[in-house]
Design a protein around this motif. Structure first.
Motif, PDB file in Angstrom:
ATOM      1  N   ASP A  27       0.880  -1.173   0.000  1.00 37.26           N
ATOM      2  CA  ASP A  27       0.000   0.000   0.000  1.00 37.26           C
ATOM      3  C   ASP A  27       0.912   1.216   0.000  1.00 37.26           C
ATOM      4  N   LEU A  28       1.149   1.786  -1.177  1.00 36.06           N
ATOM      5  CA  LEU A  28       2.218   2.753  -1.379  1.00 36.06           C
ATOM      6  C   LEU A  28       1.710   4.188  -1.384  1.00 36.06           C
ATOM      7  N   ARG A  29       2.466   5.061  -0.694  1.00 33.67           N
ATOM      8  CA  ARG A  29       2.220   6.489  -0.744  1.00 33.67           C
ATOM      9  C   ARG A  29       3.497   7.183  -1.209  1.00 33.67           C
ATOM     10  N   LEU A  30       3.384   7.960  -2.295  1.00 31.91           N
ATOM     11  CA  LEU A  30       4.538   8.621  -2.888  1.00 31.91           C
ATOM     12  C   LEU A  30       4.526  10.112  -2.602  1.00 31.91           C
ATOM     13  N   ASN A  31       5.704  10.707  -2.680  1.00 34.25           N
ATOM     14  CA  ASN A  31       5.843  12.154  -2.628  1.00 34.25           C
ATOM     15  C   ASN A  31       5.889  12.644  -4.070  1.00 34.25           C
ATOM     16  N   GLU A  32       4.795  13.107  -4.585  1.00 37.56           N
ATOM     17  CA  GLU A  32       4.685  13.448  -6.001  1.00 37.56           C
ATOM     18  C   GLU A  32       5.524  14.664  -6.389  1.00 37.56           C
ATOM     19  N   THR A  33       5.898  15.510  -5.434  1.00 37.00           N
ATOM     20  CA  THR A  33       6.604  16.746  -5.766  1.00 37.00           C
ATOM     21  C   THR A  33       8.095  16.535  -5.966  1.00 37.00           C
ATOM     22  N   ASP A  34       8.643  15.461  -5.419  1.00 38.82           N
ATOM     23  CA  ASP A  34      10.078  15.187  -5.438  1.00 38.82           C
ATOM     24  C   ASP A  34      10.890  16.271  -4.726  1.00 38.82           C
ATOM     25  N   SER A  35      10.261  17.040  -3.871  1.00 37.87           N
ATOM     26  CA  SER A  35      10.980  17.951  -2.989  1.00 37.87           C
ATOM     27  C   SER A  35      11.103  17.277  -1.625  1.00 37.87           C
ATOM     28  N   PRO A  36      12.144  17.620  -0.847  1.00 38.66           N
ATOM     29  CA  PRO A  36      12.261  17.016   0.479  1.00 38.66           C
ATOM     30  C   PRO A  36      10.994  17.229   1.300  1.00 38.66           C
ATOM     31  N   MET A  37      10.533  16.203   1.972  1.00 38.26           N
ATOM     32  CA  MET A  37       9.338  16.321   2.796  1.00 38.26           C
ATOM     33  C   MET A  37       9.622  17.216   3.995  1.00 38.26           C
ATOM     34  N   SER A  38       8.653  18.027   4.351  1.00 37.69           N
ATOM     35  CA  SER A  38       8.782  18.864   5.541  1.00 37.69           C
ATOM     36  C   SER A  38       8.772  17.978   6.784  1.00 37.69           C
ATOM     37  N   ARG A  39       9.197  18.551   7.890  1.00 36.17           N
ATOM     38  CA  ARG A  39       9.174  17.775   9.136  1.00 36.17           C
ATOM     39  C   ARG A  39       7.744  17.362   9.486  1.00 36.17           C
ATOM     40  N   ASP A  40       6.799  18.264   9.281  1.00 34.80           N
ATOM     41  CA  ASP A  40       5.405  17.909   9.579  1.00 34.80           C
ATOM     42  C   ASP A  40       4.942  16.735   8.726  1.00 34.80           C
ATOM     43  N   ALA A  41       5.351  16.721   7.465  1.00 36.52           N
ATOM     44  CA  ALA A  41       4.966  15.617   6.585  1.00 36.52           C
ATOM     45  C   ALA A  41       5.627  14.315   7.022  1.00 36.52           C
ATOM     46  N   LEU A  42       6.883  14.414   7.477  1.00 37.91           N
ATOM     47  CA  LEU A  42       7.574  13.214   7.962  1.00 37.91           C
ATOM     48  C   LEU A  42       6.917  12.691   9.242  1.00 37.91           C
ATOM     49  N   VAL A  43       6.541  13.614  10.119  1.00 33.26           N
ATOM     50  CA  VAL A  43       5.859  13.203  11.353  1.00 33.26           C
ATOM     51  C   VAL A  43       4.567  12.471  11.015  1.00 33.26           C
ATOM     52  N   ALA A  44       3.793  13.035  10.089  1.00 36.55           N
ATOM     53  CA  ALA A  44       2.537  12.389   9.689  1.00 36.55           C
ATOM     54  C   ALA A  44       2.795  11.016   9.096  1.00 36.55           C
ATOM     55  N   ALA A  45       3.888  10.889   8.337  1.00 34.96           N
ATOM     56  CA  ALA A  45       4.204   9.605   7.706  1.00 34.96           C
ATOM     57  C   ALA A  45       4.546   8.545   8.747  1.00 34.96           C
ATOM     58  N   VAL A  46       5.449   8.880   9.692  1.00 32.94           N
ATOM     59  CA  VAL A  46       5.899   7.862  10.644  1.00 32.94           C
ATOM     60  C   VAL A  46       4.814   7.492  11.647  1.00 32.94           C
ATOM     61  N   ARG A  47       3.797   8.332  11.771  1.00 37.08           N
ATOM     62  CA  ARG A  47       2.735   8.037  12.742  1.00 37.08           C
ATOM     63  C   ARG A  47       1.814   6.904  12.293  1.00 37.08           C
ATOM     64  N   ASP A  48       1.698   6.711  10.966  1.00 35.37           N
ATOM     65  CA  ASP A  48       0.707   5.707  10.557  1.00 35.37           C
ATOM     66  C   ASP A  48       1.164   4.785   9.425  1.00 35.37           C
ATOM     67  N   CYS A  49       2.471   4.682   9.176  1.00 26.18           N
ATOM     68  CA  CYS A  49       2.933   3.737   8.159  1.00 26.18           C
ATOM     69  C   CYS A  49       3.672   2.574   8.826  1.00 26.18           C
ATOM     70  N   ASP A  50       3.810   1.479   8.086  1.00 25.61           N
ATOM     71  CA  ASP A  50       4.566   0.320   8.559  1.00 25.61           C
ATOM     72  C   ASP A  50       6.040   0.440   8.185  1.00 25.61           C
ATOM     73  N   VAL A  51       6.286   1.020   7.006  1.00 30.33           N
ATOM     74  CA  VAL A  51       7.648   1.121   6.473  1.00 30.33           C
ATOM     75  C   VAL A  51       7.860   2.522   5.912  1.00 30.33           C
ATOM     76  N   LEU A  52       8.979   3.137   6.271  1.00 27.60           N
ATOM     77  CA  LEU A  52       9.369   4.425   5.707  1.00 27.60           C
ATOM     78  C   LEU A  52      10.570   4.204   4.803  1.00 27.60           C
ATOM     79  N   VAL A  53      10.518   4.776   3.598  1.00 23.85           N
ATOM     80  CA  VAL A  53      11.641   4.690   2.656  1.00 23.85           C
ATOM     81  C   VAL A  53      12.206   6.105   2.482  1.00 23.85           C
TER      82      VAL A  53
END
Length: 328
Positions: A27-53
């Motif tokens: 179940d994949l979620r991509l960063n479509e902008t290809d810009s570095p994710m903000s800290r808020d976006a990273l926080v949101a990602a690690v809160r509800d994903c199984d794997v971070l790439v």
């Protein structure tokens, strides 16, 4: 019931084939902008994903990991270096970390030699002449560089990439010297015709070229500091395709400006994109935008390793490229 698919967040754009395969498996979620994710976006990602790439542009530090949800169990790094990840904190929180070693060894070694030749043979100056239209024709004393054949190469860090650089440099007729945390086995040392220096100070004082090929760790931060840079011969050059933090960039700039160091070829920088502006102005310096591993083949193979690490983890096994704090 079919087993639910792992939720995987990828922080930057990867090759299409890699993203397609990841989407087929997880179940994949991509960063479509290809810009570095903000800290808020990273926080949101690690809160509800199984794997971070993540990639090297993401700072996966203790504070961020402290906000990770119970689901996050694997950080499958897209890249070999993991100095941007707090591996020890991740392990304490029960989160595994994997990387992609080996696949960019040859590409990075190629770029090391390219930078070495670019600096010693005045390639950027010649290129600038041709592009500006200022070339007045061949002159016997114009654009004189120095040959690398017969010169002493001191490799700082004799891992996979350092050894690949040594093999290439030998083909150019260079004499191979190295400093490493551990000495190579006698057979490996003999195959490379390499001379080991236990003392880094003694090695750098005698070399014509220094190639930085060690990872950035607390132990290697500013390993080439102002004092050690002063030991270099005025005719020596430095090539760094590893991590910028290993070299004191301000001290290097001062040495280059003062004529105490003949030149430098840099693909990495101490503060990422915030490069010392005085460094940009120097004619004896070649700067590249961290492209040592930038080949289509290498990027695809990195993605394949990420997929294998996640798939192995999903199947209940240890990822083959697991990173442990004791390895750093």
């Amino acid at each position: 019931m079919p087993k639910s698919r792992l939720s995987v967040v990828v922080t930057r754009r990867l090759p299409d084939a890699v993203e397609t395969r990841l989407s087929e498996l997880f179940d994949l979620r991509l960063n479509e902008t290809d810009s570095p994710m903000s800290r808020d976006a990273l926080v949101a990602a690690v809160r509800d994903c199984d794997v971070l790439v993540p990639t090297l542009t993401d700072n996966i530090e203790a504070g961020l990991l402290g906000q990770a949800g119970e689901r996050l169990k694997l950080i499958a790094n897209y890249g070999a270096g993991v100095d941007h990840i707090d591996v020890a904190t991740a392990r304490q929180r029960g989160i595994l970390v994997s990387n992609t070693p080996g696949v960019v060894t040859e590409d990075t070694a190629d770029m090391t030699m390219a930078l070495m030749l670019a600096v010693t043979r005045q390639i950027p100056a010649g290129l600038a002449q041709m592009q500006s239209g200022d070339w007045a024709g061949w002159q016997p004393m114009a654009n004189l560089g120095t040959r690398i054949g017969g010169k002493r190469l001191g490799i700082l860090g004799m891992g996979r990439i350092g050894q690949a650089v040594a093999r290439r440099a030998r083909a150019f007729g260079m004499q191979i010297h190295y400093h490493n945390r551990r000495r190579l086995r006698p057979d490996a040392e003999a195959a490379l015709e390499a001379t080991y220096w236990e003392s880094l100070d003694q090695m750098v004082a005698r070399m014509d070229v220094i190639s930085v090929n060690c990872p950035h760790t607390p132990a290697t931060f500013h390993l080439l500091n102002a004092r050690r840079l002063k030991l270099l011969k005025p005719s020596a050059i430095i090539v760094n395709t590893s991590r910028g933090e290993v070299v004191d960039e301000n001290a290097l700039t001062r040495g280059l400006r003062a004529g105490e160091i003949a030149g430098a070829g840099l693909d990495v920088f101490e503060r990422g994109r915030q490069i010392n502006p005085r460094l940009r102005e120097l004619p004896n310096v070649v700067l590249l935008p961290h492209m040592g591993s930038a080949t289509r083949e290498g990027r695809a193979e990195m993605g394949e390793k990420v997929i294998i690490n996640i798939k192995t983890f999903a199947d209940g096994h240890r990822p083959p490229d697991l990173v442990l704090p004791s390895m750093l």
